[in-house]
Write a protein that holds these residues in place. Structure first.
Motif, short mmCIF file in Angstrom:
data_model
loop_
_atom_site.label_atom_id
_atom_site.label_comp_id
_atom_site.label_asym_id
_atom_site.label_seq_id
_atom_site.Cartn_x
_atom_site.Cartn_y
_atom_site.Cartn_z
N ILE A 281 0.83 -1.20 0.00
CA ILE A 281 0.00 0.00 0.00
C ILE A 281 0.87 1.25 0.00
N TYR A 282 1.93 1.24 0.79
CA TYR A 282 2.88 2.37 0.77
C TYR A 282 3.52 2.50 -0.61
N GLN A 283 4.01 1.40 -1.13
CA GLN A 283 4.73 1.46 -2.41
C GLN A 283 3.78 1.84 -3.54
N GLY A 284 2.55 1.34 -3.48
CA GLY A 284 1.57 1.71 -4.48
C GLY A 284 1.29 3.20 -4.48
N LEU A 285 1.18 3.79 -3.28
CA LEU A 285 0.97 5.24 -3.19
C LEU A 285 2.16 5.99 -3.77
N PHE A 286 3.37 5.50 -3.50
CA PHE A 286 4.57 6.13 -4.05
C PHE A 286 4.55 6.13 -5.59
N LEU A 287 4.10 5.02 -6.18
CA LEU A 287 4.10 4.89 -7.64
C LEU A 287 2.89 5.54 -8.30
N ALA A 288 1.85 5.80 -7.52
CA ALA A 288 0.58 6.22 -8.10
C ALA A 288 0.67 7.45 -9.01
N PRO A 289 1.36 8.53 -8.63
CA PRO A 289 1.40 9.69 -9.54
C PRO A 289 1.93 9.34 -10.92
N LEU A 290 2.99 8.56 -10.99
CA LEU A 290 3.57 8.19 -12.28
C LEU A 290 2.60 7.32 -13.08
N LEU A 291 2.04 6.29 -12.44
CA LEU A 291 1.21 5.34 -13.17
C LEU A 291 -0.12 5.96 -13.58
N VAL A 292 -0.65 6.85 -12.75
CA VAL A 292 -1.85 7.59 -13.16
C VAL A 292 -1.54 8.43 -14.40
N GLY A 293 -0.37 9.05 -14.40
CA GLY A 293 0.04 9.83 -15.57
C GLY A 293 0.14 8.99 -16.82
N GLN A 294 0.67 7.77 -16.70
CA GLN A 294 0.74 6.86 -17.84
C GLN A 294 -0.66 6.53 -18.37
N ALA A 295 -1.58 6.26 -17.43
CA ALA A 295 -2.94 5.92 -17.83
C ALA A 295 -3.64 7.09 -18.51
N VAL A 296 -3.45 8.30 -17.97
CA VAL A 296 -4.08 9.48 -18.56
C VAL A 296 -3.54 9.74 -19.96
N LYS A 297 -2.24 9.58 -20.13
CA LYS A 297 -1.67 9.71 -21.48
C LYS A 297 -2.30 8.71 -22.44
N GLY A 298 -2.48 7.48 -21.96
CA GLY A 298 -3.11 6.47 -22.81
C GLY A 298 -4.51 6.85 -23.21
N SER A 299 -5.27 7.42 -22.29
CA SER A 299 -6.64 7.85 -22.61
C SER A 299 -6.65 8.98 -23.63
N ILE A 300 -5.74 9.92 -23.47
CA ILE A 300 -5.65 11.03 -24.42
C ILE A 300 -5.32 10.51 -25.81
N PHE A 301 -4.34 9.61 -25.88
CA PHE A 301 -3.95 9.01 -27.17
C PHE A 301 -5.14 8.28 -27.79
N ALA A 302 -5.84 7.48 -26.98
CA ALA A 302 -6.98 6.71 -27.49
C ALA A 302 -8.05 7.65 -28.03
N SER A 303 -8.32 8.72 -27.31
CA SER A 303 -9.33 9.67 -27.75
C SER A 303 -8.95 10.27 -29.10
N ALA A 304 -7.68 10.63 -29.25
CA ALA A 304 -7.22 11.21 -30.52
C ALA A 304 -7.36 10.23 -31.67
N ILE A 305 -6.95 8.98 -31.46
CA ILE A 305 -7.03 7.97 -32.52
C ILE A 305 -8.48 7.72 -32.93
N PHE A 306 -9.36 7.56 -31.94
CA PHE A 306 -10.76 7.26 -32.27
C PHE A 306 -11.45 8.45 -32.93
N GLU A 307 -11.11 9.66 -32.49
CA GLU A 307 -11.68 10.83 -33.15
C GLU A 307 -11.23 10.92 -34.60
N GLN A 308 -9.96 10.61 -34.84
CA GLN A 308 -9.45 10.63 -36.21
C GLN A 308 -10.18 9.64 -37.10
N ARG A 309 -10.68 8.57 -36.49
CA ARG A 309 -11.38 7.53 -37.26
C ARG A 309 -12.88 7.77 -37.31
#
Length: 422
Positions: A281-309
């Motif tokens: 739980i401690y280590q997960g909290l430590f990693l959370a900002p980075l991994l949330v950022g990775q997930a948000v980037k993925g959502s932004i990318f997905a939105s762009a690809i699907f809009e393009q299509r």
């Protein structure tokens, strides 16, 4: 698909991907800044409370004087800008955690007002109906009022004002969209909402369901006046490592009341064996900002690809982000199902499994879920789900690495191309 067709698709995908990444470059830079500031905030909380190796030791039985558990609560409170917090593996889901928070502060005869409309499907049974015999809020004589949002997704303040009575005890806000096509609420919007609710009914408690929203912005709802928030550790703050649990944070008196609901009056958060979960739980909290950022980037990318299509998405690629969820609308149930199945095919775990719609506990319609995750139901990991109902909208969330989300979107595009959906 033939070798030549495969080669043609690979070239096409490379072009689509490069175009999308150039389009979203400024959004990615913004996410990187959010990650850095949230990472600093988490590390400073660890440092302030002198987190050490001995805080990770497991505990058993009553677990009196479990220093790791006590410090974990303090670290969470600091990170979330709250007076107090309770963080436990004993919360079985986000719904359970929210239920504990609400039951903790509400009493028979009180009124609960959902100012953001009908809440997420799994809370409907928690709200319940009078005399249902399940121990729901309604069964305990607690009245719940849902004020529908306006057509553009804004709060109906006239409706909220009309719903307030002398029995109004809690205003509830759902930060994320849930299974709705509305935008999620940003922290700036939440701040304005909380101020208006406090001016309308100063003694009422403002509760925010914070699921999917943690670390997507630099502030949390408790930083801007929320009295109580709740979330799940198998979503954002668990960092993809916490195997179970949830958290409640806010004003000390309300967190204490919630702790009595989790355990028992007079016991509260003073006991509770962590059973070798503290380190993760401690280590997960430590990693959370980075991994949330990775997930948000993925959502932004997905939105762009699907809009393009030519697909309709919410949020759009250039909209502000305040949670992990990326909604995509499809013209038919078949395309919706194929999308979710393609996300499953891109998983590292259970990629061979083909998800089908089924009647899940707590949901009102058949639901299809892609969940090739290391932690069952862990929606900081890449997953997708959708109720099979019109309009046909899939809700994709998570992704521990941006590269995984890209591969999943590629898998969807490959499947759609083969089925002549593009």
């Amino acid at each position: 698909m033939s070798v030549s067709a495969l080669s043609e698709f690979e070239q096409q995908w490379e072009s689509w991907s490069n175009e999308a990444e150039e389009l979203v470059a400024d959004q990615f830079r913004h996410i990187d800044r959010v990650v850095e500031r949230n990472q600093q905030k988490v590390i400073q909380a660890f440092q302030q409370y002198k987190v050490s190796d001995y805080h990770f030791a497991g505990s058993t039985g009553y677990a009196y004087n479990d220093r790791g558990r006590e410090v974990l609560d303090k670290v969470y409170a600091k990170v979330f800008g709250a007076e107090a917090a309770i963080v436990r593996p004993h919360f079985v889901s986000g719904t359970h955690t929210i239920g504990v928070a609400l039951f903790g502060v509400l009493r028979p005869g009180d009124e609960l007002v959902f100012v953001t409309g009908r809440p997420y499907d799994t809370l409907h049974k928690v709200i319940g109906k009078a005399g249902d015999g399940t121990g729901s809020l309604a069964d305990w004589g607690i009245c719940s009022i849902e004020v529908p949002l306006l057509s553009e997704g804004d709060v109906d303040w006239e409706g909220v004002r009309a719903s307030v009575t002398e029995r109004t005890k809690v205003f509830a806000i759902q930060r994320s969209r849930g299974y709705d096509w509305r935008p999620s609420f940003t922290i700036a919007q939440l701040e304005e909402m909380i101020q208006r609710l406090k001016s309308l009914c100063p003694e009422a408690i403002v509760f925010v369901d914070n699921c999917y929203g943690e670390f997507t912005e630099e502030r949390e709802p408790t930083d801007v006046g929320a009295d109580l928030i709740a979330g799940s550790l198998i979503k954002n703050p668990g960092g993809g490592i916490a195997s179970s649990g949830g958290y409640i944070a806010g004003k000390e008196q309300y967190v204490e009341l919630a702790s009595y609901r989790l355990t028992a009056p007079g016991i509260g958060g003073e006991v509770g064996a962590m059973l070798d979960t503290t380190r993760s739980i401690y280590q997960g909290l430590f990693l959370a900002p980075l991994l949330v950022g990775q997930a948000v980037k993925g959502s932004i990318f997905a939105s762009a690809i699907f809009e393009q299509r030519g697909f309709e998405t919410r949020p759009r690629w250039n909209d502000p982000r305040t949670d992990l969820i990326q909604a995509i609308r499809f013209p038919s149930a078949d395309r919706l199902i194929r999308f979710v199945q393609a996300i499953q095919m891109a998983a590292a775990v259970d990629a061979h499994v083909v998800p089908e719609p089924w009647s899940m506990p707590g949901y009102e319609h058949p639901v299809i879920m892609a969940a090739g995750t290391f932690i069952q139901g862990g929606s900081l990991e890449l997953s997708a789900d959708a109720p099979i109902r019109e309009p046909y909208i899939a809700y994709m969330q998570g992704g521990l690495t941006y590269a995984h989300v890209k591969l999943a979107v590629k898998q969807v595009m490959s499947q759609f191309r083969e089925l002549n959906y593009l």
